[in-house]
Design a protein around this motif. Structure first.
Motif, mmCIF file in Angstrom:
data_model
loop_
_atom_site.group_PDB
_atom_site.id
_atom_site.type_symbol
_atom_site.label_atom_id
_atom_site.label_comp_id
_atom_site.label_asym_id
_atom_site.label_seq_id
_atom_site.Cartn_x
_atom_site.Cartn_y
_atom_site.Cartn_z
ATOM 1 N N ASP A 57 0.841 -1.190 0.000
ATOM 2 C CA ASP A 57 0.000 0.000 0.000
ATOM 3 C C ASP A 57 0.884 1.251 0.000
ATOM 4 O O ASP A 57 1.926 1.283 0.649
ATOM 5 N N LEU A 58 0.476 2.258 -0.732
ATOM 6 C CA LEU A 58 1.286 3.468 -0.880
ATOM 7 C C LEU A 58 1.572 4.172 0.439
ATOM 8 O O LEU A 58 2.564 4.890 0.564
ATOM 9 N N LEU A 59 0.739 4.005 1.442
ATOM 10 C CA LEU A 59 0.946 4.680 2.721
ATOM 11 C C LEU A 59 1.805 3.878 3.695
ATOM 12 O O LEU A 59 2.174 4.369 4.752
ATOM 13 N N ASP A 60 2.116 2.658 3.348
ATOM 14 C CA ASP A 60 2.923 1.803 4.223
ATOM 15 C C ASP A 60 4.397 2.181 4.183
ATOM 16 O O ASP A 60 4.927 2.583 3.155
ATOM 17 N N TRP A 61 5.053 2.005 5.319
ATOM 18 C CA TRP A 61 6.505 1.987 5.370
ATOM 19 C C TRP A 61 6.869 0.534 5.114
ATOM 20 O O TRP A 61 6.618 -0.330 5.958
ATOM 21 N N VAL A 62 7.394 0.247 3.958
ATOM 22 C CA VAL A 62 7.620 -1.142 3.545
ATOM 23 C C VAL A 62 9.000 -1.635 3.980
ATOM 24 O O VAL A 62 9.938 -0.847 4.115
ATOM 25 N N PRO A 63 9.124 -2.941 4.186
ATOM 26 C CA PRO A 63 10.449 -3.500 4.467
ATOM 27 C C PRO A 63 11.320 -3.384 3.215
ATOM 28 O O PRO A 63 10.839 -3.572 2.093
ATOM 29 N N GLU A 64 12.584 -3.060 3.430
ATOM 30 C CA GLU A 64 13.501 -2.871 2.302
ATOM 31 C C GLU A 64 14.785 -3.666 2.532
ATOM 32 O O GLU A 64 15.026 -4.179 3.632
ATOM 33 N N THR A 65 15.602 -3.731 1.503
ATOM 34 C CA THR A 65 16.834 -4.511 1.591
ATOM 35 C C THR A 65 17.756 -3.986 2.693
ATOM 36 O O THR A 65 18.455 -4.776 3.330
ATOM 37 N N TRP A 66 17.747 -2.680 2.943
ATOM 38 C CA TRP A 66 18.651 -2.156 3.974
ATOM 39 C C TRP A 66 18.277 -2.668 5.366
ATOM 40 O O TRP A 66 19.145 -2.764 6.240
ATOM 41 N N HIS A 67 17.006 -3.019 5.585
ATOM 42 C CA HIS A 67 16.634 -3.633 6.866
ATOM 43 C C HIS A 67 17.363 -4.967 7.034
ATOM 44 O O HIS A 67 17.876 -5.283 8.112
ATOM 45 N N VAL A 68 17.399 -5.738 5.980
ATOM 46 C CA VAL A 68 18.070 -7.045 6.009
ATOM 47 C C VAL A 68 19.576 -6.853 6.192
ATOM 48 O O VAL A 68 20.221 -7.587 6.951
ATOM 49 N N GLU A 69 20.143 -5.865 5.525
ATOM 50 C CA GLU A 69 21.579 -5.584 5.672
ATOM 51 C C GLU A 69 21.913 -5.180 7.101
ATOM 52 O O GLU A 69 22.970 -5.556 7.631
ATOM 53 N N ARG A 70 21.023 -4.435 7.756
ATOM 54 C CA ARG A 70 21.236 -4.081 9.177
ATOM 55 C C ARG A 70 21.234 -5.332 10.040
ATOM 56 O O ARG A 70 22.026 -5.460 10.973
ATOM 57 N N VAL A 71 20.340 -6.261 9.746
ATOM 58 C CA VAL A 71 20.293 -7.515 10.495
ATOM 59 C C VAL A 71 21.592 -8.290 10.295
ATOM 60 O O VAL A 71 22.179 -8.796 11.258
ATOM 61 N N GLN A 72 22.079 -8.369 9.071
ATOM 62 C CA GLN A 72 23.351 -9.054 8.805
ATOM 63 C C GLN A 72 24.476 -8.458 9.648
ATOM 64 O O GLN A 72 25.235 -9.195 10.284
ATOM 65 N N ARG A 73 24.602 -7.141 9.651
ATOM 66 C CA ARG A 73 25.663 -6.477 10.422
ATOM 67 C C ARG A 73 25.508 -6.731 11.923
ATOM 68 O O ARG A 73 26.488 -6.986 12.630
#
Length: 153
Positions: A57-73
């Motif tokens: 949905d256009l109003l959502d803050w969607v999960p993005e690849t940088w979230h996954v990269e933060r988890v990796q770090r």
């Protein structure tokens, strides 16, 4: 001597387990929500992530690849023996991110083994599809397909 695999547990905010022995926590919340009090009082490191349980949905803050990269770090830095992942309900965002975390912590596991492990922990899991897509891009895995084969969305 047998090396124990890291433990990855999952919950919602209303069924958080006793976390006094946990080594690290990934806390996923909606924008504007804080982390649960029990998580705030932990001595363990906490990675806070903020995005909606989005479906695009256009109003959502969607999960993005940088979230996954933060988890990796985060996982590389702390290398937890016991990681707990929670979101509001413990069904969608947390199970998807727990899948990513387990794949990072035990990379030799197949996608099917990762999914089976998370399902043992959270039998009613329905991981967020957009988050799984981001996870697969970053980790070069096929977790979304493995979850789909389990008919989870």
């Amino acid at each position: 001597m047998r090396h124990e695999s890291p433990r990855v547990t999952v919950s919602g905010v209303h069924d958080l387990p006793e976390l006094s022995e946990v080594d690290a926590v990934i806390s996923i919340a909606d924008p504007g929500d804080g982390r649960p009090v029990v998580v705030e009082t932990l001595g363990a490191p906490v990675l806070e992530l903020t995005f909606h349980d989005a479906d695009g949905d256009l109003l959502d803050w969607v999960p993005e690849t940088w979230h996954v990269e933060r988890v990796q770090r985060f996982l590389q830095q702390f290398q937890p023996a016991w990681l707990h992942v929670h979101c509001f309900a413990g069904m969608s965002r947390s199970t998807a991110m727990a899948s990513a975390a387990l794949a990072c912590l035990v990379p030799e596991l197949s996608d099917e083994e990762v999914v089976a492990s998370i399902l043992r922990e959270r039998p009613h899991a329905t991981p967020n599809k957009l988050l799984l897509e981001a996870i697969d891009l970053v980790l070069e895995r096929c977790l979304e397909d493995a979850w789909r084969r389990e008919q989870r969305y």
